[in-house]
Write a protein that holds these residues in place. Structure first.
Motif, PDB file in Angstrom:
ATOM      1  N   MET A1069      35.011  36.848  33.391  1.00 46.00           N
ATOM      2  CA  MET A1069      34.893  37.426  34.715  1.00 46.00           C
ATOM      3  C   MET A1069      35.424  36.069  35.575  1.00 46.00           C
ATOM      4  O   MET A1069      34.273  35.131  35.708  1.00 46.00           O
ATOM      5  CB  MET A1069      34.074  38.026  35.637  1.00 46.00           C
ATOM      6  CG  MET A1069      33.643  39.212  34.531  1.00 46.00           C
ATOM      7  SD  MET A1069      34.892  40.488  34.791  1.00 46.00           S
ATOM      8  CE  MET A1069      35.611  40.703  35.797  1.00 46.00           C
ATOM      9  N   VAL A1070      36.409  35.742  36.590  1.00 44.53           N
ATOM     10  CA  VAL A1070      36.454  34.372  36.973  1.00 44.53           C
ATOM     11  C   VAL A1070      36.680  35.305  39.021  1.00 44.53           C
ATOM     12  O   VAL A1070      37.832  35.859  38.945  1.00 44.53           O
ATOM     13  CB  VAL A1070      36.892  33.361  36.238  1.00 44.53           C
ATOM     14  CG1 VAL A1070      37.558  32.704  37.402  1.00 44.53           C
ATOM     15  CG2 VAL A1070      37.002  33.242  35.249  1.00 44.53           C
ATOM     16  N   ARG A1071      35.994  35.092  39.456  1.00 46.45           N
ATOM     17  CA  ARG A1071      36.287  35.225  40.829  1.00 46.45           C
ATOM     18  C   ARG A1071      36.929  34.097  41.562  1.00 46.45           C
ATOM     19  O   ARG A1071      35.822  33.363  41.902  1.00 46.45           O
ATOM     20  CB  ARG A1071      35.714  35.570  41.713  1.00 46.45           C
ATOM     21  CG  ARG A1071      35.756  36.259  43.163  1.00 46.45           C
ATOM     22  CD  ARG A1071      34.538  37.296  43.685  1.00 46.45           C
ATOM     23  NE  ARG A1071      33.327  36.566  44.274  1.00 46.45           N
ATOM     24  CZ  ARG A1071      32.379  37.299  43.580  1.00 46.45           C
ATOM     25  NH1 ARG A1071      32.305  38.116  43.702  1.00 46.45           N
ATOM     26  NH2 ARG A1071      31.071  36.216  44.188  1.00 46.45           N
ATOM     27  N   ASN A1072      37.477  34.463  42.843  1.00 46.29           N
ATOM     28  CA  ASN A1072      38.452  32.666  42.872  1.00 46.29           C
ATOM     29  C   ASN A1072      37.071  33.804  44.684  1.00 46.29           C
ATOM     30  O   ASN A1072      37.578  34.563  45.461  1.00 46.29           O
ATOM     31  CB  ASN A1072      39.452  33.716  43.666  1.00 46.29           C
ATOM     32  CG  ASN A1072      39.839  32.452  45.038  1.00 46.29           C
ATOM     33  OD1 ASN A1072      39.697  31.898  46.264  1.00 46.29           O
ATOM     34  ND2 ASN A1072      41.020  31.619  45.037  1.00 46.29           N
ATOM     35  N   GLU A1073      36.635  32.577  45.134  1.00 46.83           N
ATOM     36  CA  GLU A1073      35.745  32.838  45.614  1.00 46.83           C
ATOM     37  C   GLU A1073      35.895  32.965  47.696  1.00 46.83           C
ATOM     38  O   GLU A1073      35.547  32.771  48.544  1.00 46.83           O
ATOM     39  CB  GLU A1073      33.994  31.790  46.002  1.00 46.83           C
ATOM     40  CG  GLU A1073      33.193  31.688  44.935  1.00 46.83           C
ATOM     41  CD  GLU A1073      32.804  33.252  44.503  1.00 46.83           C
ATOM     42  OE1 GLU A1073      31.257  32.533  45.413  1.00 46.83           O
ATOM     43  OE2 GLU A1073      32.710  33.506  44.440  1.00 46.83           O
ATOM     44  N   ILE A1074      37.285  32.092  48.354  1.00 44.27           N
ATOM     45  CA  ILE A1074      37.918  32.359  49.137  1.00 44.27           C
ATOM     46  C   ILE A1074      38.657  33.997  49.251  1.00 44.27           C
ATOM     47  O   ILE A1074      38.677  34.715  50.144  1.00 44.27           O
ATOM     48  CB  ILE A1074      38.327  31.264  49.515  1.00 44.27           C
ATOM     49  CG1 ILE A1074      37.409  29.943  49.531  1.00 44.27           C
ATOM     50  CG2 ILE A1074      39.504  31.395  50.854  1.00 44.27           C
ATOM     51  CD1 ILE A1074      38.669  28.823  49.963  1.00 44.27           C
ATOM     52  N   THR A1078      39.519  38.736  41.598  1.00 46.99           N
ATOM     53  CA  THR A1078      38.501  38.678  40.814  1.00 46.99           C
ATOM     54  C   THR A1078      39.343  38.976  39.027  1.00 46.99           C
ATOM     55  O   THR A1078      40.111  39.990  39.005  1.00 46.99           O
ATOM     56  CB  THR A1078      37.587  39.647  40.456  1.00 46.99           C
ATOM     57  OG1 THR A1078      37.072  39.337  41.473  1.00 46.99           O
ATOM     58  CG2 THR A1078      36.721  39.251  39.578  1.00 46.99           C
ATOM     59  N   TYR A1079      39.109  38.363  38.343  1.00 46.26           N
ATOM     60  CA  TYR A1079      39.678  38.578  37.044  1.00 46.26           C
ATOM     61  C   TYR A1079      39.393  38.454  36.381  1.00 46.26           C
ATOM     62  O   TYR A1079      38.316  37.976  35.449  1.00 46.26           O
ATOM     63  CB  TYR A1079      41.194  37.198  36.725  1.00 46.26           C
ATOM     64  CG  TYR A1079      42.225  36.769  37.901  1.00 46.26           C
ATOM     65  CD1 TYR A1079      43.673  37.557  37.850  1.00 46.26           C
ATOM     66  CD2 TYR A1079      41.426  35.680  39.086  1.00 46.26           C
ATOM     67  CE1 TYR A1079      44.338  36.068  38.542  1.00 46.26           C
ATOM     68  CE2 TYR A1079      42.626  36.019  40.317  1.00 46.26           C
ATOM     69  CZ  TYR A1079      44.114  36.244  39.751  1.00 46.26           C
ATOM     70  OH  TYR A1079      44.952  36.245  40.880  1.00 46.26           O
ATOM     71  N   LYS A1080      39.653  39.424  34.953  1.00 49.87           N
ATOM     72  CA  LYS A1080      39.636  39.722  33.790  1.00 49.87           C
ATOM     73  C   LYS A1080      40.089  39.478  32.828  1.00 49.87           C
ATOM     74  O   LYS A1080      40.408  40.281  32.710  1.00 49.87           O
ATOM     75  CB  LYS A1080      38.542  41.580  34.419  1.00 49.87           C
ATOM     76  CG  LYS A1080      37.585  41.646  33.038  1.00 49.87           C
ATOM     77  CD  LYS A1080      37.725  43.827  33.010  1.00 49.87           C
ATOM     78  CE  LYS A1080      36.728  43.722  31.518  1.00 49.87           C
ATOM     79  NZ  LYS A1080      36.063  44.969  31.631  1.00 49.87           N
ATOM     80  N   PHE A1081      39.018  38.917  31.492  1.00 46.26           N
ATOM     81  CA  PHE A1081      39.401  37.933  30.244  1.00 46.26           C
ATOM     82  C   PHE A1081      38.750  39.236  29.339  1.00 46.26           C
ATOM     83  O   PHE A1081      37.887  38.369  28.995  1.00 46.26           O
ATOM     84  CB  PHE A1081      39.242  36.827  30.785  1.00 46.26           C
ATOM     85  CG  PHE A1081      39.697  35.699  31.923  1.00 46.26           C
ATOM     86  CD1 PHE A1081      41.189  35.677  31.668  1.00 46.26           C
ATOM     87  CD2 PHE A1081      39.483  35.447  32.971  1.00 46.26           C
ATOM     88  CE1 PHE A1081      41.903  34.511  32.512  1.00 46.26           C
ATOM     89  CE2 PHE A1081      40.162  35.390  34.198  1.00 46.26           C
ATOM     90  CZ  PHE A1081      41.613  35.164  33.969  1.00 46.26           C
ATOM     91  N   PRO A1082      39.294  40.042  29.286  1.00 48.58           N
ATOM     92  CA  PRO A1082      38.853  40.420  27.899  1.00 48.58           C
ATOM     93  C   PRO A1082      38.442  39.982  26.331  1.00 48.58           C
ATOM     94  O   PRO A1082      39.213  39.152  26.255  1.00 48.58           O
ATOM     95  CB  PRO A1082      39.607  41.476  27.981  1.00 48.58           C
ATOM     96  CG  PRO A1082      40.233  42.446  28.825  1.00 48.58           C
ATOM     97  CD  PRO A1082      40.894  40.448  29.276  1.00 48.58           C
ATOM     98  N   VAL A1105      41.372  41.719  38.386  1.00 51.79           N
ATOM     99  CA  VAL A1105      40.697  43.350  38.963  1.00 51.79           C
ATOM    100  C   VAL A1105      41.203  44.262  40.662  1.00 51.79           C
ATOM    101  O   VAL A1105      40.761  43.354  41.159  1.00 51.79           O
ATOM    102  CB  VAL A1105      38.979  43.440  38.952  1.00 51.79           C
ATOM    103  CG1 VAL A1105      38.415  44.376  39.135  1.00 51.79           C
ATOM    104  CG2 VAL A1105      38.734  42.650  36.754  1.00 51.79           C
ATOM    105  N   VAL A1106      41.210  45.637  39.979  1.00 50.27           N
ATOM    106  CA  VAL A1106      41.519  46.235  41.066  1.00 50.27           C
ATOM    107  C   VAL A1106      40.930  47.144  41.876  1.00 50.27           C
ATOM    108  O   VAL A1106      39.750  47.907  41.170  1.00 50.27           O
ATOM    109  CB  VAL A1106      42.951  47.079  41.021  1.00 50.27           C
ATOM    110  CG1 VAL A1106      43.058  48.114  42.784  1.00 50.27           C
ATOM    111  CG2 VAL A1106      43.980  46.183  40.429  1.00 50.27           C
ATOM    112  N   PRO A1107      39.805  46.706  43.229  1.00 53.90           N
ATOM    113  CA  PRO A1107      38.820  46.967  43.691  1.00 53.90           C
ATOM    114  C   PRO A1107      39.122  48.085  44.394  1.00 53.90           C
ATOM    115  O   PRO A1107      40.049  48.363  44.921  1.00 53.90           O
ATOM    116  CB  PRO A1107      38.176  46.186  44.665  1.00 53.90           C
ATOM    117  CG  PRO A1107      39.725  45.447  45.305  1.00 53.90           C
ATOM    118  CD  PRO A1107      40.022  45.307  44.071  1.00 53.90           C
TER     119      PRO A1107
END
Length: 1328
Positions: A1069-1074, A1078-1082, A1105-1107
């Motif tokens: 999981m990688v997230r842009n903090e600004i 959030t992106y998920k890489f299975p 990833v869609v909240p």
């Protein structure tokens, strides 16, 4: 529209509609300007005091010679015209915008000329031309009143300290009214004497007014109201009228004769013709363009270029085209008019559709608060510094300081297409007329005016002497006039004269008179005065400059008609559905334009003037073409005859205008040869003894002779009226086909007033109630504009779905999206500027945010808490392992404030809007900002949009609707900023699988770049608990790098060191903090030697990833969402499953994958997104071909070891390299031999890579390389014919079916037409 008056000619056909005198009313005496009281009312309202309680006391701080006094319309003729009702308040205000001005014999009293226009609510215009001069005050009461006022001023001054107080230092900018400095800089009427030292400027002048010593003068204005802007003709007529008043000798005829003549006997020149009529001393010429020429524009464009310079004027022109707020600033009213009229004239074939007030009277300063596009002119006070001039709205303002040759442009300003070449062509035209293209600081009196005044002085004595002989102004005095009229009008005497000529008898006196008349006519053709030559030169310069501008539009919009959408059966249905319809195919039009044009054109086609232009084009199906449209379409047709080109062949090569010489010749021919001469001024049936000539004083005119025109027996009146009757007869049979005019006007106004509910300020009624009503219209207009903008953004973003639902165009391009978002930023700035009274910086929105931030941070300190009471929410965890992200308005502000790349408040406000929109928090943040009502009341006046509760709620609701679509408007625009990211590697839940003794690493890639290799500290496991309190372990790393855009891939690997080197990873999981994205890489695969496919490194494809859940319900997921990617699994487990894909499904998946790649390349380059996802993601080409190769693959295991497709490739290569097979190949055709060689080279090169990407990773890389290098269609038949296939594939396998292989090859060959570029993360270390 033929309103006749007392038998006079049709009013619309007359040259002038009204003659007006404004000045002081001796009966009412000195009255303070009522506008000062209005100022006090507005200021009291701003400060929250009761406006009714404001005392309207006298202001004795100012010298009475500098104060404003009320002027009045003393007389106007005729009383009223039906087609152009007389608006007394508006005319009085614009004739004397500063009110009455007083002077003494010590002051300069040179006459001044200025023009104005009144734009009615339907958009039609009337023009006013004003000659202001000074007349001695003869009323003892007024002199006495002025003396008293001066004594009271002296007493007030003496009571205070004798020394001049220095100007109070300005308080902090955040606490001052944005209108305060504006009012203070304009509330004084400057006098020429005020520039003679600081003491006078502050009212401490020793020289005041003494009725015994001084002569008092007061301003008076003569004005002509005309339906068309014949500026030069009106200026010369009024100037001659004033000369007649100040001359030592009385004029040849009473002034009433000349005024009557121009009001009732001088017609408008017909289109394409010229006209001569007669002033007091000299004849006056004017001409009107023909139906195929550019419309009339008499204001000197050369003067506008001289005042601003070519560069500045082109920049101003671009701002006007993009419908920004334009504020012109000058001491001289005429300069304001020249620049305003000049710039709007250059818009052909488009027309300014918003508020247009070239001269803004002091009473209308509150209109600068208007949250709509406007073009206004503001008179500056001598010595006023621009830095002290605070304006309500500056975020989207173009400020033009005419006197100082200076222009301030808004931010994010697109340049006009081919701007350097365009400026060069304009420069060449100016130089050919001897004008400098640079403009520069100019003296208050333009050179043309100096020449005119000098010329008038030189010709004055000559003109008067010639007037006695009656050969210059075409008038005959006294007895001579009677003789000539008698002979010319009597047929019997004419026959006698002819008989006398035949018999040789001469009538000497008659011939002399006739010869005099003929000489005057001939002089109009041949020799011309220097003044007339100057006017001709100005006219030729005007038309040539305008032709250059018109040619640019003719080039840019040569094929506009191809993109007009005409889908209504009749006018009524089109008008009824106008708001819901798309009238212009914007996406197709932009795709057909040269790349350099796009930044400008994408903004311009969103303007109201372009929408109105297209509306007029569609309406022309059912009605006569609008004149500007007819001329423009004619130009395009003419250009096509000379230059035929296919619409698709677009070029940005600059094409010069070819009409310059032709247009100038047409004007010169009209002015060299006069087509019509108006009736001469003549004696009227006046009362004897009234209006006696008195030098220096304008006489009281006899109202009865000027109240109505002549009977309809003159030639031009009969002609124009009969022509009108013909037009009426022609229109009668078609009236049943046309909509009722009132209904049409209603629909058109509704259609065109989107976002501009108030077209023009009403000058005639300035009561507080009317001002309140005006502001209410602004509020309604802003709300409607917000609704339309958000709807447009949603419809464009929804694309194909919207089309299927009947909403219009598909596929928004990034260019259009950026334009729409920039337009939303502009709208929010205008909303936040409406009713603003406290501002810091140029951005009203950012100013409000700063005030809010200061209060919240103060509250935090007081409560000794790091989290504010209501502002900080925590975003629910989007996934296991990522800590909750703070949802905070203040936090987002801090992100923007930390961006060193943004230097201005306007830029910060726009960045904050983009960030909030991308995070789907815009409506929530603004709701939070406005929840502090105490702050809102402090910052905004009562009528402000943000203090209208119901409209504010609707506005926030419209913004909330934008949460249904995804925007990347922050990430895609601010590409160079440093962004913090957090990555989390989540192993499979078993603790033994989660542990690793090796050294893991990570590399994150996006559309704009990658993060580089990031080493992860081994065996530092973090543990978190989900909502069910289940423990989860993971590795976490935070890093900061330059914006890498939307994330596409993650490379994950380790060095296989230690005892526990094998690692089973669930996902990354990688997230842009600004932005919070959030992106998920299975993954779902092992990393380690001797397990799975033996890979130590995997390239993972990401998905956003869609909240779903949001505490305030403000956000909703997109209507459609791609299914989550299944884990990549080995062949054995895949073929062991029961639900295998069918042959049809496999072939369809290959076709769909190839189709997506082709679509990708048909999008504009900047809008294509990631090709890696289309190649390697779920449903991509690699995934589809993997299914193809798995079909019928034998599942036999050798000692429980998995068999992969890559094993088949390696055995095929080994067979091809085998010597026996090489001999077979030598007998095969050469192309097949080359294919074998290329396949072997690629497989061996991949196997020799230092990277250990596993067998599935190698298969993925080979497919990608084969697609890039156009080899896949060649390799597939080779593998199908390879002998190894019989041992590794069953008979029913797709790879063994020649028909299927041929069809797949045909599909794959379509990809060969496109240049495929692979990410570095895929091809790293690969070498052939």
């Amino acid at each position: 529209m033929s309103a006749t008056m007392s038998g006079s000619g049709s009013a619309p056909c007359r040259f002038a509609h009204y003659f007006i005198i404004c000045g002081i009313d001796n009966e009412t005496g000195l009255e303070p300007d009522a506008l000062a009281a209005l100022y006090q009312w507005l200021e009291a309202d701003r400060q929250g005091r009761d406006p009714a309680a404001v005392a309207a006391g006298e202001n004795f701080d100012q010298s009475p010679l500098k104060r404003t006094f009320k002027s009045k319309v003393l007389a106007h003729y005729p009383k009223n015209i039906e087609c152009n009702p007389f608006d007394q308040d508006a005319v009085n205000m614009l004739c004397m915008p500063k009110g009455l001005s007083f002077r003494t014999q010590r002051d300069s009293r040179a006459p001044q000329f200025h023009s104005f226009l009144i734009t009615r609510e339907d958009g039609s215009r009337t023009y006013g031309f004003v000659h202001t001069f000074y007349e001695e005050v003869t009323s003892p009461q007024i002199c006495s009143a002025m003396q008293t006022l001066h004594q009271m001023h002296q007493a007030e001054h003496n009571a205070s300290a004798h020394n001049c107080p220095s100007a109070p230092s300005s308080s902090s900018s955040s606490s001052s009214s944005s209108m305060d400095s504006l009012a203070s800089s304009l509330d004084e009427v400057e006098s020429p004497s005020s520039a003679q030292g600081g003491r006078r400027n502050c009212g401490c002048s020793g020289e005041g007014y003494d009725s015994l010593r001084d002569t008092l003068y007061v301003s008076k204005a003569m004005c002509l109201i005309t339906p068309m802007p014949f500026m030069h003709a009106c200026k010369r007529f009024l100037s001659q009228l004033h000369r007649a008043v100040t001359s030592n000798q009385p004029p040849p005829l009473p002034l009433e004769s000349y005024i009557y003549n121009i009001l009732y006997e001088v017609p408008l020149p017909p289109p394409g013709r010229s006209l001569k009529f007669h002033g007091v001393y000299e004849p006056i010429l004017c001409q009107r363009p023909g139906v195929g020429e550019l419309p009339l524009a008499d204001f000197p464009l050369g003067e506008a270029f001289r005042l601003l310079g070519v560069e500045n004027l082109v920049q101003l022109f671009t701002c006007v085209l993009l419908e920004m707020q334009i504020l012109l600033y000058s001491q001289d009213y005429q300069r304001l008019m020249v620049v305003a009229e000049g710039i709007t004239t250059l818009l052909f074939p488009f027309q300014w559709q918003h508020v247009y007030v070239p001269i803004l009277p002091a009473s209308l300063l509150h209109f600068l608060d208007a949250p709509v596009p406007y073009l206004m002119g503001l008179q500056s006070k001598e010595g006023t510094d621009r830095s002290k001039l605070e304006l309500p709205q500056e975020a989207n303002l173009c400020f033009v300081d005419i006197d100082n040759h200076y222009i301030e442009l808004p931010e994010d300003f697109p340049q006009f297409p081919n701007k350097p070449e365009f400026i060069q062509e304009l420069t060449e035209v100016l130089l050919s007329f001897g004008l400098s293209p640079d403009g520069g600081n100019t003296s208050p009196v333009p050179s043309i005016i100096k020449q005119t005044s000098t010329l008038e002085t030189e010709l004055k004595s000559a003109s008067l002497s010639e007037l006695v002989d009656d050969k210059r102004n075409g008038n005959l005095g006294g007895e001579a006039l009677d003789v000539l009229e008698l002979l010319q009008g009597n047929p019997t005497l004419e026959r006698l004269q002819a008989l006398a000529k035949r018999t040789g008898v001469k009538v000497a006196r008659l011939e002399a008179l006739a010869a005099g008349q003929k000489a005057v006519g001939e002089e109009g053709v041949g020799g011309r005065s220097p003044e007339e030559e100057q006017e001709l030169r100005n006219a030729k310069l005007n038309v040539q400059l305008r032709e250059v501008f018109a040619a640019r539009f003719a080039t840019m919009f040569a094929d506009y008609e191809s993109f007009v959408i005409q889908n209504s059966p009749d006018l009524e249905s089109w008008l009824t559905n106008r708001e819901q319809m798309h009238n212009f195919d914007k996406a197709s039009f932009l795709s057909d334009q040269p790349e350099p044009y796009l930044p400008f054109l994408s903004h311009f086609i969103e303007t109201q003037m372009f929408a109105t232009f297209i509306d007029n084009k569609i309406i022309s199906q059912w009605e006569e073409k609008e004149p500007l449209l007819r001329v423009f379409d004619g130009r395009i047709e003419k250009a096509r005859l000379y230059n035929v080109r296919a619409p698709s062949l677009r070029s940005s090569i600059y094409q010069k205008c070819t009409f310059l010489k032709e247009s100038a010749q047409a004007i010169e021919q009209r002015l060299r040869k006069i087509d019509h001469t108006a009736i001469h001024p003549h004696l009227l049936n006046m009362k004897i003894g009234q209006g006696k000539y008195q030098q220096g004083f304008f006489p009281k005119l006899q109202a009865d002779v000027l109240a109505s025109g002549p009977t309809s027996n003159n030639r031009w009146s009969n002609r124009t009226c009969s022509t009108q009757r013909k037009v009426d007869r022609h229109r009668q049979p078609n009236e049943h086909l046309v909509l009722d005019n009132d209904l049409k006007e209603k629909y058109m106004q509704e259609a065109r007033n989107l976002g501009k509910n108030l077209r023009q300020p009403k000058l005639s009624d300035l009561s507080p109630a009317v001002i309140a009503q005006t502001n209410w219209k602004f509020v309604e207009g802003l709300l409607k504009e917000c609704k339309m903008k958000t709807k447009r953004m949603l419809v464009e973003k929804m694309g194909r779905e919207a089309v299927e639902m009947g909403h219009g165009e598909a596929n928004i391009t990034g260019l259009e999206e950026n334009t729409l978002i920039a337009s939303l930023c502009d709208l929010l700035e205008r909303i936040w500027s409406h009713g603003l009274q406290v501002k810091q910086g140029k951005s009203a929105l950012w100013s409000h945010l700063l005030h809010y931030q200061a209060r919240e941070e103060k509250n935090e300190l007081q409560s000794e808490s790091s989290v504010s009471n209501s502002q900080d929410k925590r975003k629910p965890e989007s996934s296991v392992g990522l800590p909750a992200l703070r949802v905070s308005l203040i936090q987002d502000m801090r992100h923007i404030q930390n961006m060193g790349e943004i230097k201005t408040d306007v830029g910060r406000a726009r960045a904050w809007i983009r960030l909030s929109l991308e995070k789907k928090l815009l409506s929530q943040h603004l709701k939070q900002l406005l929840s502090n009502q105490t702050l809102t009341k402090k910052l905004y006046k009562r009528y402000a949009f943000l203090r209208c509760e119901e409209e504010k709620e609707q506005f926030l609701f419209h913004l909330l609707s934008l949460n249904t679509v995804d925007y990347f408007c922050f990430t895609s625009v601010f590409t160079t900023i440093m962004i913090p990211y957090r990555a989390v590697i989540i192993p499979i839940k078993k603790l033994s699988n989660a542990m690793t003794t090796s050294n893991p690493w990570l590399c994150v890639s996006g559309e704009l770049g990658d993060s580089g290799i990031l080493q992860i500290t081994k065996n530092v496991l973090e543990m978190t608990f989900d909502s069910a309190f289940r423990p989860h372990t993971h590795f976490s790393i935070a890093f900061k790098c330059q914006n890498i855009g939307r994330l596409t891939t993650v490379q994950l690997g380790h060095d296989n060191s230690g005892l526990l080197a094998k690692w089973l990873v669930d996902c990354v999981m990688v997230r842009n903090e600004i932005t919070g994205h959030t992106y998920k890489f299975p993954c779902g695969r092992w990393l380690g030697k001797g397990v799975d496919d033996g890979s130590l490194e995997r390239v993972l494809i990401g998905e956003l990833v869609v909240p779903f859940n949001d505490e305030d319900g403000g956000r909703t997921p997109p209507l459609q969402r791609s299914p989550s990617q299944i884990r990549r699994i080995s062949i054995t487990s895949l073929t062991g499953r029961g639900n295998k894909p069918t042959t049809v499904q496999i072939q369809e998946s290959i076709g769909e994958a190839v189709n997506n790649i082709i679509k990708h390349f048909h999008k504009p380059e900047k809008e294509r997104g990631s090709l890696t996802v289309l190649l390697c993601g779920e449903g991509g080409l690699v995934w589809a071909l993997e299914q193809f190769f798995h079909h019928g693959f034998r599942t036999a295991r050798l000692f429980q070891k998995n068999v992969f497709v890559w094993d088949f490739f390696e055995r095929a290569v080994a067979l091809m390299v085998n010597a026996d097979h090489i001999e077979d190949i030598q007998e095969t055709p050469e192309p097949l031999s080359l294919t074998c060689e290329s396949f072997c080279r690629y497989v061996n090169a991949i196997n020799n890579m230092p990277r250990n990407i596993g067998k599935d990773g190698k298969f993925q890389l080979l497919v990608c390389l084969g697609a890039r290098d156009r080899l896949l269609p060649q390799w597939l038949p080779l593998l199908a014919e390879c002998p190894v296939i019989t041992r590794m594939y069953e008979e029913n396998a797709l790879l063994r079916d020649k028909l299927t292989v041929s069809s797949v090859v045909a599909v794959l060959q379509t990809v060969n037409d496109f240049p495929i570029t692979l990410e570095t993360s895929l091809t790293k270390c690969f070498e052939l």
